[in-house]
Write a protein that holds these residues in place. Structure first.
Motif, PDB file in Angstrom:
ATOM      1  N   ASP A   1     -12.780  -3.524  -8.461  1.00  0.00           N
ATOM      2  CA  ASP A   1     -12.454  -2.235  -7.839  1.00  0.00           C
ATOM      3  C   ASP A   1     -12.219  -2.408  -6.335  1.00  0.00           C
ATOM      4  O   ASP A   1     -11.318  -1.803  -5.777  1.00  0.00           O
ATOM      5  CB  ASP A   1     -13.585  -1.242  -8.109  1.00  0.00           C
ATOM      6  N   LYS A   2     -13.030  -3.257  -5.695  1.00  0.00           N
ATOM      7  CA  LYS A   2     -12.880  -3.495  -4.265  1.00  0.00           C
ATOM      8  C   LYS A   2     -11.566  -4.217  -3.972  1.00  0.00           C
ATOM      9  O   LYS A   2     -10.904  -3.938  -2.971  1.00  0.00           O
ATOM     10  CB  LYS A   2     -14.060  -4.323  -3.746  1.00  0.00           C
ATOM     11  N   LYS A   3     -11.179  -5.145  -4.873  1.00  0.00           N
ATOM     12  CA  LYS A   3      -9.917  -5.869  -4.711  1.00  0.00           C
ATOM     13  C   LYS A   3      -8.734  -4.912  -4.844  1.00  0.00           C
ATOM     14  O   LYS A   3      -7.741  -5.036  -4.126  1.00  0.00           O
ATOM     15  CB  LYS A   3      -9.804  -6.998  -5.741  1.00  0.00           C
ATOM     16  N   ASN A   4      -8.834  -3.979  -5.797  1.00  0.00           N
ATOM     17  CA  ASN A   4      -7.759  -2.997  -5.990  1.00  0.00           C
ATOM     18  C   ASN A   4      -7.601  -2.102  -4.763  1.00  0.00           C
ATOM     19  O   ASN A   4      -6.484  -1.780  -4.363  1.00  0.00           O
ATOM     20  CB  ASN A   4      -8.016  -2.134  -7.224  1.00  0.00           C
ATOM     21  N   LYS A   6      -8.417  -2.842  -1.671  1.00  0.00           N
ATOM     22  CA  LYS A   6      -7.871  -3.662  -0.586  1.00  0.00           C
ATOM     23  C   LYS A   6      -6.376  -3.887  -0.799  1.00  0.00           C
ATOM     24  O   LYS A   6      -5.590  -3.780   0.146  1.00  0.00           O
ATOM     25  CB  LYS A   6      -8.618  -5.006  -0.520  1.00  0.00           C
ATOM     26  N   ALA A   7      -5.978  -4.159  -2.029  1.00  0.00           N
ATOM     27  CA  ALA A   7      -4.559  -4.372  -2.345  1.00  0.00           C
ATOM     28  C   ALA A   7      -3.761  -3.092  -2.100  1.00  0.00           C
ATOM     29  O   ALA A   7      -2.657  -3.135  -1.542  1.00  0.00           O
ATOM     30  CB  ALA A   7      -4.402  -4.829  -3.788  1.00  0.00           C
ATOM     31  N   SER A   8      -4.325  -1.966  -2.493  1.00  0.00           N
ATOM     32  CA  SER A   8      -3.674  -0.674  -2.270  1.00  0.00           C
ATOM     33  C   SER A   8      -3.521  -0.397  -0.776  1.00  0.00           C
ATOM     34  O   SER A   8      -2.484   0.086  -0.312  1.00  0.00           O
ATOM     35  CB  SER A   8      -4.493   0.432  -2.931  1.00  0.00           C
ATOM     36  N   GLN A   9      -4.571  -0.712  -0.027  1.00  0.00           N
ATOM     37  CA  GLN A   9      -4.559  -0.516   1.420  1.00  0.00           C
ATOM     38  C   GLN A   9      -3.469  -1.372   2.068  1.00  0.00           C
ATOM     39  O   GLN A   9      -2.684  -0.880   2.876  1.00  0.00           O
ATOM     40  CB  GLN A   9      -5.928  -0.881   1.988  1.00  0.00           C
ATOM     41  N   ILE A  10      -3.391  -2.638   1.696  1.00  0.00           N
ATOM     42  CA  ILE A  10      -2.390  -3.552   2.265  1.00  0.00           C
ATOM     43  C   ILE A  10      -0.984  -3.091   1.892  1.00  0.00           C
ATOM     44  O   ILE A  10      -0.069  -3.107   2.726  1.00  0.00           O
ATOM     45  CB  ILE A  10      -2.662  -4.999   1.806  1.00  0.00           C
ATOM     46  N   ALA A  11      -0.810  -2.645   0.647  1.00  0.00           N
ATOM     47  CA  ALA A  11       0.502  -2.162   0.201  1.00  0.00           C
ATOM     48  C   ALA A  11       0.926  -0.933   1.008  1.00  0.00           C
ATOM     49  O   ALA A  11       2.086  -0.840   1.441  1.00  0.00           O
ATOM     50  CB  ALA A  11       0.464  -1.828  -1.282  1.00  0.00           C
ATOM     51  N   THR A  12       0.005  -0.013   1.241  1.00  0.00           N
ATOM     52  CA  THR A  12       0.311   1.194   2.012  1.00  0.00           C
ATOM     53  C   THR A  12       0.653   0.840   3.453  1.00  0.00           C
ATOM     54  O   THR A  12       1.617   1.364   4.019  1.00  0.00           O
ATOM     55  CB  THR A  12      -0.884   2.181   1.978  1.00  0.00           C
ATOM     56  N   ILE A  13      -0.114  -0.060   4.042  1.00  0.00           N
ATOM     57  CA  ILE A  13       0.131  -0.473   5.427  1.00  0.00           C
ATOM     58  C   ILE A  13       1.530  -1.072   5.581  1.00  0.00           C
ATOM     59  O   ILE A  13       2.269  -0.715   6.497  1.00  0.00           O
ATOM     60  CB  ILE A  13      -0.957  -1.461   5.908  1.00  0.00           C
ATOM     61  N   SER A  80      -3.423  11.782  -0.746  1.00  0.00           N
ATOM     62  CA  SER A  80      -3.856  10.440  -0.336  1.00  0.00           C
ATOM     63  C   SER A  80      -3.341  10.154   1.065  1.00  0.00           C
ATOM     64  O   SER A  80      -2.620  10.961   1.651  1.00  0.00           O
ATOM     65  CB  SER A  80      -3.300   9.408  -1.318  1.00  0.00           C
ATOM     66  N   SER A  81      -3.695   9.003   1.572  1.00  0.00           N
ATOM     67  CA  SER A  81      -3.206   8.602   2.892  1.00  0.00           C
ATOM     68  C   SER A  81      -1.683   8.489   2.883  1.00  0.00           C
ATOM     69  O   SER A  81      -1.031   8.775   3.885  1.00  0.00           O
ATOM     70  CB  SER A  81      -3.837   7.277   3.308  1.00  0.00           C
ATOM     71  N   ALA A  82      -1.114   8.114   1.755  1.00  0.00           N
ATOM     72  CA  ALA A  82       0.345   7.967   1.649  1.00  0.00           C
ATOM     73  C   ALA A  82       1.064   9.286   1.892  1.00  0.00           C
ATOM     74  O   ALA A  82       2.166   9.301   2.446  1.00  0.00           O
ATOM     75  CB  ALA A  82       0.716   7.408   0.285  1.00  0.00           C
ATOM     76  N   ALA A  83       0.453  10.403   1.511  1.00  0.00           N
ATOM     77  CA  ALA A  83       1.075  11.721   1.724  1.00  0.00           C
ATOM     78  C   ALA A  83       1.295  11.979   3.208  1.00  0.00           C
ATOM     79  O   ALA A  83       2.316  12.541   3.608  1.00  0.00           O
ATOM     80  CB  ALA A  83       0.207  12.818   1.116  1.00  0.00           C
ATOM     81  N   PHE A  84       0.346  11.551   4.042  1.00  0.00           N
ATOM     82  CA  PHE A  84       0.491  11.716   5.489  1.00  0.00           C
ATOM     83  C   PHE A  84       1.452  10.666   6.047  1.00  0.00           C
ATOM     84  O   PHE A  84       2.243  10.960   6.947  1.00  0.00           O
ATOM     85  CB  PHE A  84      -0.875  11.620   6.177  1.00  0.00           C
ATOM     86  N   CYS A  85       1.393   9.457   5.508  1.00  0.00           N
ATOM     87  CA  CYS A  85       2.275   8.379   5.973  1.00  0.00           C
ATOM     88  C   CYS A  85       3.751   8.717   5.744  1.00  0.00           C
ATOM     89  O   CYS A  85       4.604   8.346   6.546  1.00  0.00           O
ATOM     90  CB  CYS A  85       1.952   7.070   5.258  1.00  0.00           C
ATOM     91  N   ARG A  86       4.033   9.426   4.662  1.00  0.00           N
ATOM     92  CA  ARG A  86       5.425   9.771   4.349  1.00  0.00           C
ATOM     93  C   ARG A  86       6.043  10.705   5.378  1.00  0.00           C
ATOM     94  O   ARG A  86       7.255  10.889   5.394  1.00  0.00           O
ATOM     95  CB  ARG A  86       5.513  10.416   2.964  1.00  0.00           C
ATOM     96  N   ARG A  87       5.236  11.313   6.231  1.00  0.00           N
ATOM     97  CA  ARG A  87       5.752  12.240   7.244  1.00  0.00           C
ATOM     98  C   ARG A  87       5.904  11.584   8.611  1.00  0.00           C
ATOM     99  O   ARG A  87       6.239  12.248   9.588  1.00  0.00           O
ATOM    100  CB  ARG A  87       4.846  13.473   7.354  1.00  0.00           C
ATOM    101  N   ARG A  88       5.691  10.278   8.696  1.00  0.00           N
ATOM    102  CA  ARG A  88       5.903   9.559   9.958  1.00  0.00           C
ATOM    103  C   ARG A  88       7.409   9.478  10.214  1.00  0.00           C
ATOM    104  O   ARG A  88       8.201   9.380   9.281  1.00  0.00           O
ATOM    105  CB  ARG A  88       5.311   8.151   9.858  1.00  0.00           C
ATOM    106  N   LEU A  89       7.790   9.514  11.489  1.00  0.00           N
ATOM    107  CA  LEU A  89       9.211   9.502  11.843  1.00  0.00           C
ATOM    108  C   LEU A  89       9.951   8.317  11.245  1.00  0.00           C
ATOM    109  O   LEU A  89      11.043   8.475  10.697  1.00  0.00           O
ATOM    110  CB  LEU A  89       9.376   9.536  13.375  1.00  0.00           C
ATOM    111  N   ALA A  90       9.386   7.124  11.317  1.00  0.00           N
ATOM    112  CA  ALA A  90      10.064   5.932  10.794  1.00  0.00           C
ATOM    113  C   ALA A  90      10.356   6.071   9.298  1.00  0.00           C
ATOM    114  O   ALA A  90      11.437   5.697   8.825  1.00  0.00           O
ATOM    115  CB  ALA A  90       9.218   4.689  11.057  1.00  0.00           C
ATOM    116  N   VAL A  91       9.425   6.625   8.546  1.00  0.00           N
ATOM    117  CA  VAL A  91       9.598   6.790   7.099  1.00  0.00           C
ATOM    118  C   VAL A  91      10.644   7.874   6.811  1.00  0.00           C
ATOM    119  O   VAL A  91      11.498   7.714   5.932  1.00  0.00           O
ATOM    120  CB  VAL A  91       8.247   7.138   6.429  1.00  0.00           C
TER     121      VAL A  91
END
Length: 162
Positions: A1-4, A6-13, A80-91
């Protein structure tokens, strides 16, 4: 679960061009706070006037921000954090076909080629609400704007005189 996690976090970043893990954690905290609030609201009786008022205000705010697409309490539980990330200018630049790649978008922004309304934005993490999304433009003296206009046979050299 911890690996998942971390992998999700790295993918989002990497997917959303975040600069570091700290930025990811800020977005994650925001998402967690919204989920927690929605859980607390759902525990109140459905006809409670306070629940109805706060739920309505929260849904309106998040919808106007562009974080949710439908105004329902269920959509809050899935933020999720991705919902906020999708509103960044670059995205948003990629979504609106200003460029194809995150690195391009970040460079265009940092080099001052993009404006939102009258303001030139140089921060890729700039948050774009639904209302602001319609006002994203190339800056008036951007060489990229000049190339696009030339390609489309709409270039007027007079507009680019300093």
């Amino acid at each position: 679960d911890k690996k998942n996690k971390k992998a999700s976090q790295i993918a989002t970043i990497s997917q959303y061009g975040l600069t570091d893990q700290e930025e990811y954690h800020k977005y994650n905290k925001l998402g967690g706070a919204v989920r927690k609030l929605s859980k607390l609201l759902s525990e109140l009786p459905p006809d409670d006037p306070i629940r109805m008022k706060i739920t309505q205000q929260l849904l309106e705010k998040l919808y106007d921000m562009g974080v949710i697409n439908k105004k329902s309490l269920n959509s809050l539980a899935e933020i999720s954090s991705a919902a906020f990330c999708r509103r960044r200018l670059a995205v948003v630049l990629i979504k609106n076909k200003y460029c194809e790649f995150m690195k391009e978008a970040v460079n265009f922004i940092k080099h001052g080629h993009i404006r939102v309304g009258p303001e030139v934005i140089t921060e890729p993490a700039y948050f774009i609400t639904r209302r602001k999304e319609d006002f994203i433009r190339w800056t008036d003296h951007s060489k990229i704007k000049k190339k696009i206009l030339a390609y489309n046979d709409k270039l007027d050299d007079y507009d680019f005189l300093q």
